[in-house]
Design a protein around this motif. Structure first.
Motif, short mmCIF file in Angstrom:
data_model
loop_
_atom_site.label_atom_id
_atom_site.label_comp_id
_atom_site.label_asym_id
_atom_site.label_seq_id
_atom_site.Cartn_x
_atom_site.Cartn_y
_atom_site.Cartn_z
N ASN A 28 9.18 4.36 -6.43
CA ASN A 28 8.70 3.50 -5.34
C ASN A 28 9.88 2.98 -4.51
O ASN A 28 11.00 2.86 -5.00
N ASN A 88 4.93 4.84 -3.93
CA ASN A 88 4.48 3.89 -2.93
C ASN A 88 5.66 3.31 -2.14
O ASN A 88 6.79 3.24 -2.64
N GLY A 95 -1.32 10.00 -4.05
CA GLY A 95 -1.44 8.67 -4.64
C GLY A 95 -2.48 7.85 -3.88
O GLY A 95 -2.26 7.51 -2.71
N HIS A 118 -3.39 4.82 -3.79
CA HIS A 118 -2.98 3.53 -3.24
C HIS A 118 -1.57 3.57 -2.66
O HIS A 118 -1.00 2.52 -2.34
N HIS A 119 -1.01 4.76 -2.53
CA HIS A 119 0.35 4.89 -2.01
C HIS A 119 0.35 4.88 -0.49
O HIS A 119 -0.48 5.53 0.16
N LYS A 120 1.34 4.17 0.06
CA LYS A 120 1.48 4.07 1.51
C LYS A 120 2.90 4.49 1.89
O LYS A 120 3.88 4.03 1.30
N ALA A 172 -2.58 10.43 0.06
CA ALA A 172 -1.93 9.15 0.32
C ALA A 172 -2.25 8.68 1.74
O ALA A 172 -2.69 9.45 2.60
N SER A 231 -10.40 4.59 0.65
CA SER A 231 -9.20 4.33 1.44
C SER A 231 -9.58 4.13 2.90
O SER A 231 -10.33 4.95 3.47
N TRP A 257 10.10 -3.28 2.86
CA TRP A 257 10.19 -2.26 1.81
C TRP A 257 11.64 -1.95 1.42
O TRP A 257 11.88 -1.34 0.38
#
Length: 670
Positions: free
Chosen positions: A466, A493, A513, A515-517, A536, A562, A668
């Motif tokens: 991540n 993510n 993924g 819930h991956h952004k 994703a 999503s 991030w």
């Protein structure tokens, strides 16, 4: 008298001796043959001799023996003069490639000889034949990096990855010199072929590392041959059972130690092999050859405290104990328990590992120490950084660090498969120059050969950590248009890919993924079919999306719940020449979502825009939309009726905050 006159005289004498004097003079004839062995001529003549008329005459024979595929048969005395009829037969048999091999020095010795003669004569025919040999070796290599004994493949144990008698080591040494542009061979390659030899060598090293045998999870040595699928030690002839071998291990280790700036994995392999060689050496034993009372050749091993250490040719995989075999394949504990024919006619012990043990301390001392600053690391191929391999830098990063780690990557083409593990989050990779800092590999679906899901093993770069940040790099899958082949795979993510070239063909970028952004900024992404795919959520801003064939750009598999899938904002869609029929996307799964906003669409985009992949359910379950696009491909009047044109109000919901959950990238990158 010239060399060839001597050879013709020798052939005549040999004919006469065969019928009249062979019983008496057999040993003398054999001595003459050994004095003029092909290996001796290739490796041990004075350097100036290779420019002589005799050397060129032999080189012309070597050309005749080469098959159209580029390889040679084994066990041929290339120096033996040929009659006109023999030459004609060789010319007629050029297409008979079955039998070409790297066993017993074949192909390697012929290529080496041609290069030596070419270096002195500059005769283009020798160079052309040498380059055909290079093509042959590249074609013969397995996708896993190994080489079989024969190519085209010959049924039986000949398909095994072959280290026996230095076969694969010789090939790789040759390719290593070529890939580095070494002048020792006198022949340099064009850049495309040089790059192929470099990749072939890297894959060969990867194969060597995979085949190093483990005893209870401890690395040891290698067998003479390994199964081409499982990588395990394999059987060859009846008396060549699966085992560990001192001489094979020594030859491999010497090759590994010749690598400039070796990777950590190579270092570990060498260290482990040296420990194993020390453990398995036999001291105080000396070989003695003698003639029995009845005139037969024999050998025995006697105690001698001053003898150099020896290693057994075959050692049991379980406990390293030496064993010996007759042609019945039954293991014997002592060499004196097997018949004279095998006892005398085979090399059961070898002292070559002594070369490894002598060279190892100097090699170890020259290795670069581990860097002191574990949060600011430099990778440079020339050795000026902390590491020469990107993966080594990753492997030595702190797991789950509290602070971000930055890995600076100097210019160069890094032929590596990169894996950023789940326990390696918060790494920033920064290339020195986007165009000249390249991570490249060439795995593809069929080369992986692991079944229907092989695609997902092909990635050049796989990110599972991540908060990974990749900037100013080129990432490519260099396999070409050969089917599914991923350049960049992200299963993590909060990752940012910025100012990068991501190059491939089919399936270039895989993003997964539920819930991956992910955020792609100012990137070039090239491909042919479904070259941006996965489930994703991904935002692409100010990117160039370049199609290389008439096909599909995206293949989203967005999860049902999503809110967003793939979103392209302010991107430019381009194509290579002669590409005119490209769809914006199609649904890999029913709930696929893909939207283009404020993008410039080239004339390669089809009027209907989208394709349902023969999944009518996806027309109602999925979501394909556009807003305020420009360019010749943006005309919407002929779009499929199940796609959407967003209103201004709907388009306003496509913000960075809504899509990614952040206001800026700094959230991030902390």
């Amino acid at each position: 008298m010239s060399y060839f006159t001597q050879q013709k005289t020798f052939k005549t004498l040999l004919f006469l001796f065969t019928f009249f004097y062979l019983p008496v003079c057999h040993c003398h004839v054999q001595a003459q043959i050994l004095d003029h062995s092909w290996r001796h001529i290739v490796l041990e003549m004075d350097e100036d001799w290779y420019g002589s008329k005799d050397a060129q005459d032999i080189a012309d024979y070597v050309l005749l023996y080469q098959k159209d595929i580029g390889g040679w048969y084994k066990n041929i005395a290339m120096q033996t003069p040929l009659s006109e009829s023999e030459k004609d037969e060789l010319k007629k048999s050029k297409s008979k490639s079955k039998g070409c091999t790297i066993d017993n020095g074949a192909t390697y010795l012929e290529m080496l000889y041609l290069s030596k003669v070419y270096k002195h004569t500059k005769n283009e025919a020798y160079k052309i034949a040498f380059l055909k040999g290079v093509d042959y070796l590249l074609e013969a290599q397995y996708a896993n990096g190994g080489w079989p004994q024969f190519y085209p493949l010959k049924e039986g144990y000949y398909t095994h990855i072959t280290y026996n008698d230095g076969a694969m080591v010789h090939v790789m040494s040759l390719l290593k010199d070529l890939s580095q542009g070494s002048e020792t061979l006198g022949i340099t390659l064009d850049e495309a072929t040089r790059a192929k030899t470099e990749m072939a060598f890297k894959k060969g090293i990867s194969c060597i590392l995979k085949t190093q045998y483990k005893q209870d999870s401890t690395l040891t040595g290698w067998c003479a041959q390994h199964d081409e699928n499982t990588f395990l030690p394999a059987k060859a002839r009846a008396y060549e059972l699966p085992s560990l071998g001192g001489v094979d291990t020594a030859q491999i280790v010497l090759l590994l130690m010749s690598i400039d700036n070796p990777s950590d994995e190579v270092k570990r392999a060498v260290d482990a092999a040296v420990v194993w060689l020390e453990k398995t050496k036999i001291t105080g034993l000396k070989e003695e050859r003698y003639t029995t009372d009845d005139g037969k050749k024999e050998k025995r091993y006697i105690q001698d405290p001053g003898a150099k250490p020896l290693w057994a040719r075959f050692m049991n995989l379980e406990d390293n104990t030496p064993f010996f075999c007759d042609r019945d394949g039954i293991k014997k504990a002592s060499i004196m328990d097997i018949g004279r024919e095998r006892r005398v006619g085979y090399a059961w012990y070898n002292s070559q590992p002594n070369k490894v043990l002598e060279a190892y301390p100097k090699w170890k001392k020259a290795l670069k120490p581990t860097p002191k600053n574990s949060y600011n690391i430099t990778v440079a191929q020339d050795g000026s950084g902390d590491y020469t391999h990107i993966q080594d830098a990753i492997n030595n990063c702190k797991s789950f660090p509290y602070d971000r780690i930055t890995i600076h990557i100097k210019k160069g083409k890094y032929l590596e498969k990169i894996h950023v593990y789940e326990w390696n989050p918060k790494i920033t990779f920064i290339g020195e120059d986007k165009a000249e800092t390249i991570i490249s590999y060439n795995d593809y679906f069929k080369s992986i050969n692991l079944g229907r899901n092989s695609t997902f093993h092909t990635a050049t770069v796989l990110v599972e950590g991540n908060y990974t940040h990749i900037k100013n790099l080129t990432i490519e899958n260099a396999s070409g248009p050969v089917g599914q082949a991923i350049a960049l795979s992200i299963n993590a993510n909060a990752c940012i890919i910025e100012n990068c070239n991501i190059l491939g063909n089919q399936d270039t970028v895989y993003l997964t993924g539920e819930h991956h952004k992910l955020w792609f900024k100012n990137c070039l992404i090239t491909g042919t079919t479904d070259f941006i795919f996965g489930n994703a959520t991904a935002l692409f801003t100010n990117c160039e999306i370049k199609s290389k064939s008439d096909s599909y750009i995206t293949a989203a598999s967005t999860e049902k719940h999503s809110e967003f899938g793939f979103v392209f904002q302010n991107c430019t869609l381009t194509a290579t020449p002669n590409v005119h029929k490209v769809y914006l996307g199609r649904p890999w799964r029913y709930y696929a979502k893909t939207v283009f906003l404020d993008c410039n669409l080239g004339d390669h985009i089809l009027p209907e825009g989208w394709h349902n992949w023969k999944k009518t359910e996806a027309e109602s379950f999925g979501f394909y939309a556009e807003y305020n696009n420009t360019g010749p491909g943006a005309e919407t009047k002929n779009r499929v009726n199940w796609s959407h044109q967003l209103s201004k109000k709907e388009a306003k919901t496509y913000t960075t905050k809504n899509i990614l959950g952040i206001n800026s990238e700094t959230e991030w990158l902390q």
